[in-house]
Design a protein around this motif. Structure first.
Motif, PDB file in Angstrom:
ATOM      1  N   GLN A 274      76.869 139.288  62.584  1.00  0.00           N
ATOM      2  CA  GLN A 274      76.734 139.142  60.952  1.00  0.00           C
ATOM      3  C   GLN A 274      75.536 139.816  60.397  1.00  0.00           C
ATOM      4  OE1 GLN A 274      79.629 138.874  58.719  1.00  0.00           O
ATOM      5  NE2 GLN A 274      78.431 139.139  57.102  1.00  0.00           N
ATOM      6  N   ASP A 275      74.424 139.213  61.182  1.00  0.00           N
ATOM      7  CA  ASP A 275      73.240 139.696  60.623  1.00  0.00           C
ATOM      8  C   ASP A 275      72.904 141.054  61.082  1.00  0.00           C
ATOM      9  OD1 ASP A 275      72.717 138.945  63.536  1.00  0.00           O
ATOM     10  OD2 ASP A 275      70.800 138.900  63.412  1.00  0.00           O
ATOM     11  N   LYS A 276      73.400 141.611  62.000  1.00  0.00           N
ATOM     12  CA  LYS A 276      73.195 143.152  62.404  1.00  0.00           C
ATOM     13  C   LYS A 276      74.174 143.969  61.184  1.00  0.00           C
ATOM     14  CE  LYS A 276      70.494 143.086  65.792  1.00  0.00           C
ATOM     15  NZ  LYS A 276      68.991 143.758  65.756  1.00  0.00           N
ATOM     16  N   LEU A 277      75.256 143.371  60.978  1.00  0.00           N
ATOM     17  CA  LEU A 277      76.326 143.974  59.986  1.00  0.00           C
ATOM     18  C   LEU A 277      75.504 144.228  58.615  1.00  0.00           C
ATOM     19  CD1 LEU A 277      79.540 142.246  60.959  1.00  0.00           C
ATOM     20  CD2 LEU A 277      79.046 144.750  61.275  1.00  0.00           C
ATOM     21  N   LEU A 278      74.525 143.590  58.432  1.00  0.00           N
ATOM     22  CA  LEU A 278      73.889 143.380  56.883  1.00  0.00           C
ATOM     23  C   LEU A 278      72.557 144.067  57.138  1.00  0.00           C
ATOM     24  CD1 LEU A 278      74.747 139.590  55.930  1.00  0.00           C
ATOM     25  CD2 LEU A 278      75.724 141.616  55.118  1.00  0.00           C
ATOM     26  N   ASP A 279      72.314 144.503  58.146  1.00  0.00           N
ATOM     27  CA  ASP A 279      70.807 145.025  58.608  1.00  0.00           C
ATOM     28  C   ASP A 279      70.639 146.408  57.906  1.00  0.00           C
ATOM     29  OD1 ASP A 279      68.270 146.098  59.318  1.00  0.00           O
ATOM     30  OD2 ASP A 279      68.743 145.027  61.471  1.00  0.00           O
ATOM     31  N   GLY A 280      70.096 146.680  56.855  1.00  0.00           N
ATOM     32  CA  GLY A 280      69.852 147.806  56.088  1.00  0.00           C
ATOM     33  C   GLY A 280      68.492 148.554  56.405  1.00  0.00           C
TER      34      GLY A 280
ATOM     35  N   HIS B 162      81.097 158.337  61.348  1.00  0.00           N
ATOM     36  CA  HIS B 162      79.813 158.872  61.827  1.00  0.00           C
ATOM     37  C   HIS B 162      78.719 158.146  61.569  1.00  0.00           C
ATOM     38  CE1 HIS B 162      81.879 162.486  63.077  1.00  0.00           C
ATOM     39  NE2 HIS B 162      82.431 162.744  62.026  1.00  0.00           N
ATOM     40  N   GLN B 163      78.566 157.700  60.250  1.00  0.00           N
ATOM     41  CA  GLN B 163      77.544 156.870  59.849  1.00  0.00           C
ATOM     42  C   GLN B 163      77.516 155.465  60.524  1.00  0.00           C
ATOM     43  OE1 GLN B 163      77.552 156.021  55.438  1.00  0.00           O
ATOM     44  NE2 GLN B 163      75.527 155.495  55.725  1.00  0.00           N
ATOM     45  N   ILE B 164      78.391 154.986  60.636  1.00  0.00           N
ATOM     46  CA  ILE B 164      78.772 153.691  61.310  1.00  0.00           C
ATOM     47  C   ILE B 164      78.094 153.895  62.878  1.00  0.00           C
ATOM     48  CG2 ILE B 164      80.093 151.618  62.328  1.00  0.00           C
ATOM     49  CD1 ILE B 164      81.775 152.163  59.636  1.00  0.00           C
ATOM     50  N   ASN B 165      78.500 155.035  63.348  1.00  0.00           N
ATOM     51  CA  ASN B 165      77.913 155.065  64.655  1.00  0.00           C
ATOM     52  C   ASN B 165      76.537 155.117  64.810  1.00  0.00           C
ATOM     53  OD1 ASN B 165      80.305 154.730  66.362  1.00  0.00           O
ATOM     54  ND2 ASN B 165      81.345 156.672  65.765  1.00  0.00           N
ATOM     55  N   ARG B 166      76.107 156.128  63.704  1.00  0.00           N
ATOM     56  CA  ARG B 166      74.632 156.266  63.833  1.00  0.00           C
ATOM     57  C   ARG B 166      73.783 154.998  63.538  1.00  0.00           C
ATOM     58  NH1 ARG B 166      75.671 160.785  60.701  1.00  0.00           N
ATOM     59  NH2 ARG B 166      75.205 159.659  58.607  1.00  0.00           N
ATOM     60  N   ILE B 167      74.373 154.042  62.625  1.00  0.00           N
ATOM     61  CA  ILE B 167      73.726 152.922  62.369  1.00  0.00           C
ATOM     62  C   ILE B 167      73.679 152.129  63.656  1.00  0.00           C
ATOM     63  CG2 ILE B 167      73.788 150.776  60.971  1.00  0.00           C
ATOM     64  CD1 ILE B 167      75.153 152.390  58.599  1.00  0.00           C
ATOM     65  N   LYS B 168      74.834 151.999  64.103  1.00  0.00           N
ATOM     66  CA  LYS B 168      75.101 151.142  65.567  1.00  0.00           C
ATOM     67  C   LYS B 168      73.776 151.525  66.687  1.00  0.00           C
ATOM     68  CE  LYS B 168      78.561 149.987  67.526  1.00  0.00           C
ATOM     69  NZ  LYS B 168      79.920 150.017  68.143  1.00  0.00           N
ATOM     70  N   LYS B 169      73.865 152.996  66.573  1.00  0.00           N
ATOM     71  CA  LYS B 169      72.707 153.587  67.605  1.00  0.00           C
ATOM     72  C   LYS B 169      71.262 153.086  67.174  1.00  0.00           C
ATOM     73  CE  LYS B 169      71.646 157.618  69.772  1.00  0.00           C
ATOM     74  NZ  LYS B 169      72.049 159.285  70.279  1.00  0.00           N
ATOM     75  N   GLN B 170      71.091 153.060  65.914  1.00  0.00           N
ATOM     76  CA  GLN B 170      69.630 152.774  65.396  1.00  0.00           C
ATOM     77  C   GLN B 170      69.319 151.442  65.488  1.00  0.00           C
ATOM     78  OE1 GLN B 170      70.466 154.407  61.445  1.00  0.00           O
ATOM     79  NE2 GLN B 170      69.154 156.009  61.845  1.00  0.00           N
ATOM     80  N   LEU B 171      70.493 150.608  65.400  1.00  0.00           N
ATOM     81  CA  LEU B 171      70.299 149.032  65.575  1.00  0.00           C
ATOM     82  C   LEU B 171      69.932 148.800  67.215  1.00  0.00           C
ATOM     83  CD1 LEU B 171      72.606 147.674  62.839  1.00  0.00           C
ATOM     84  CD2 LEU B 171      69.975 147.778  62.812  1.00  0.00           C
ATOM     85  N   GLY B 172      70.251 149.655  67.835  1.00  0.00           N
ATOM     86  CA  GLY B 172      70.394 149.465  69.497  1.00  0.00           C
ATOM     87  C   GLY B 172      71.801 148.863  69.959  1.00  0.00           C
ATOM     88  N   LEU B 173      72.919 149.094  69.344  1.00  0.00           N
ATOM     89  CA  LEU B 173      73.993 148.379  69.732  1.00  0.00           C
ATOM     90  C   LEU B 173      74.773 149.363  70.410  1.00  0.00           C
ATOM     91  CD1 LEU B 173      74.564 146.602  66.101  1.00  0.00           C
ATOM     92  CD2 LEU B 173      73.747 145.297  68.336  1.00  0.00           C
TER      93      LEU B 173
END
Length: 174
Positions: free
Chosen positions: A28-34, A163-174
């Motif tokens: 959850q904390d990563k889902l909320l990470d902006g 596409h954006q979700i995949n970018r965010i996941k990559k940026q968060l190291g997920l």
């Protein structure tokens, strides 16, 4: 024609399930990470808000009844071009009125989105067949469109944000 629209709604829901699978194992904390712009939850919230606002617009527009204008080739071309841009991985700013989506816990977000989808499905089911080609929807880039292209735009909008979700996941190291 309504069967085509209902099939598109099924595709939209199926694609939403793919998004949920994509984020299923994220804490959850990563889902909320902006940290890198919108959080994943804000992306989901934006998708729901866009669909909800579109539905409200269509419900209001429908009050015009037979006075709504009919769709033509120009409307179709404009939406096709918009959808091509949406399915790409190009980035651009959201319209200002939806540029800061709220954050909710994932289960609450899913519940809100499910309510919106049920309302859209009810709207489609109750929509008069004789108005199927009327311009009931207004897309910020694609302009005025009929109900079929409205639902189709939801599909492409969701693809864009995958596409954006995949970018965010990559940026968060997920």
């Amino acid at each position: 024609m309504k069967e085509v629209i209902k099939n598109k709604l099924q595709r939209l829901n199926s694609d939403t399930d793919k998004i949920y699978q994509l984020i299923d194992d994220i804490p959850q904390d990563k889902l909320l990470d902006g940290s890198y712009g919108w959080s994943i939850i804000q992306v989901l919230s934006h998708l729901n808000d866009a669909e909800s606002a579109s539905l409200k617009y269509m419900q209001k527009k429908m009050q015009a009844g037979d006075k709504m204008k009919s769709s033509g080739a120009g409307n179709s071309l404009r939406m096709w071009l918009t959808n091509q841009a949406l399915k790409s991985s190009l980035k651009w700013k959201a319209p200002s009125y939806i540029s800061n989506p709220p954050s909710y816990p994932l289960e609450e977000m899913k519940s809100k989105w499910m309510e919106t989808r049920k309302a859209i499905e009810e709207f489609v089911n109750e929509y008069p067949d004789e108005w199927i080609n009327k311009l009931v929807y207004k897309h910020p880039m694609g302009g005025r469109q009929n109900l079929d292209r409205a639902v189709e735009s939801f599909i492409y909008h969701q693809i864009h944000h995958m596409h954006q979700i995949n970018r965010i996941k990559k940026q968060l190291g997920l």
